[in-house]
Write a protein that holds these residues in place. Structure first.
Motif, short mmCIF file in Angstrom:
data_model
loop_
_atom_site.label_atom_id
_atom_site.label_comp_id
_atom_site.label_asym_id
_atom_site.label_seq_id
_atom_site.Cartn_x
_atom_site.Cartn_y
_atom_site.Cartn_z
N ASN A 29 75.73 45.83 25.10
CA ASN A 29 76.69 46.12 24.92
C ASN A 29 78.03 45.35 25.55
O ASN A 29 79.21 45.16 24.78
CB ASN A 29 76.91 47.52 25.34
N ALA A 30 77.73 44.84 26.69
CA ALA A 30 78.90 43.93 27.24
C ALA A 30 79.01 42.64 26.43
O ALA A 30 79.99 42.20 26.09
CB ALA A 30 78.29 43.49 28.54
N LEU A 31 77.78 42.02 26.02
CA LEU A 31 78.02 40.86 25.20
C LEU A 31 78.48 41.19 23.84
O LEU A 31 79.53 40.33 23.47
CB LEU A 31 76.56 40.46 24.86
N LYS A 32 78.32 42.30 23.36
CA LYS A 32 78.88 42.64 21.94
C LYS A 32 80.44 42.69 22.19
O LYS A 32 81.09 42.43 21.25
CB LYS A 32 78.09 44.00 21.35
N ASP A 50 68.32 30.61 32.26
CA ASP A 50 69.78 30.48 32.79
C ASP A 50 70.61 31.64 32.44
O ASP A 50 70.90 31.99 31.13
CB ASP A 50 70.20 29.19 31.77
N PRO A 51 70.99 32.20 33.48
CA PRO A 51 71.81 33.51 33.35
C PRO A 51 73.18 33.16 33.03
O PRO A 51 73.95 34.12 32.38
CB PRO A 51 72.11 33.90 34.95
N ALA A 52 73.54 31.91 32.60
CA ALA A 52 74.81 31.78 31.97
C ALA A 52 74.78 32.18 30.48
O ALA A 52 76.01 32.20 30.02
CB ALA A 52 75.13 30.24 31.90
N TYR A 53 73.78 32.50 29.97
CA TYR A 53 73.84 32.94 28.60
C TYR A 53 74.40 34.50 28.51
O TYR A 53 74.29 34.91 27.44
CB TYR A 53 72.36 32.92 27.82
N ILE A 54 74.40 34.94 29.70
CA ILE A 54 74.86 36.38 29.77
C ILE A 54 76.16 36.52 30.52
O ILE A 54 76.34 36.00 31.53
CB ILE A 54 73.69 37.36 30.68
N THR A 55 77.02 37.20 29.73
CA THR A 55 78.53 37.18 30.38
C THR A 55 78.43 37.99 31.52
O THR A 55 77.64 38.89 32.03
CB THR A 55 79.31 38.11 29.39
N SER A 56 79.42 37.69 32.37
CA SER A 56 79.63 38.46 33.64
C SER A 56 80.30 39.52 33.47
O SER A 56 80.58 40.44 34.46
CB SER A 56 80.20 37.58 34.65
N TYR A 57 80.91 39.94 32.32
CA TYR A 57 81.73 40.94 31.77
C TYR A 57 80.86 42.38 32.29
O TYR A 57 79.80 42.36 31.57
CB TYR A 57 82.06 40.98 30.43
N LYS A 58 81.60 43.40 32.71
CA LYS A 58 80.85 44.70 33.35
C LYS A 58 79.71 44.27 34.23
O LYS A 58 78.68 45.07 33.96
CB LYS A 58 80.72 45.23 31.84
#
Length: 84
Positions: A29-32, A50-58
């Motif tokens: 949901n955060a990525l979307k 690599d965690p950079a693929y995942i947003t830090s949002y929420k």
């Protein structure tokens, strides 16, 4: 003096950790919400680590890092095959 004739009860405290499914849903949901294709980003993370693929949002990046990638893949496969 201690009383050794009684059985002691030990209870494990139930951990309030989120399930793999809950974490994956929050990350998705955060990525979307940020406009990314969540499936592509999660696959990129799983393949590369690599965690950079995942947003830090929420807090999505920190959430997904709480789960080992092999555990995440195992849960995804079990769910896909209907084994759980």
């Amino acid at each position: 003096m201690e009383n050794f004739d009684k059985t002691m009860m030990y209870r494990i405290q139930k951990d309030d950790k989120k399930s793999v499914k809950e974490i994956l849903e929050e990350v998705y949901n955060a990525l979307k919400e940020k406009g990314y294709n969540p499936i592509n980003q999660i696959v990129g993370y799983l393949l590369s680590g690599d965690p950079a693929y995942i947003t830090s949002y929420k807090n999505a990046r920190n959430l997904i890092r709480k789960i080992e990638r092999d555990e995440l893949l195992e849960e995804i496969i079990k769910t896909y095959l209907g084994l759980e």
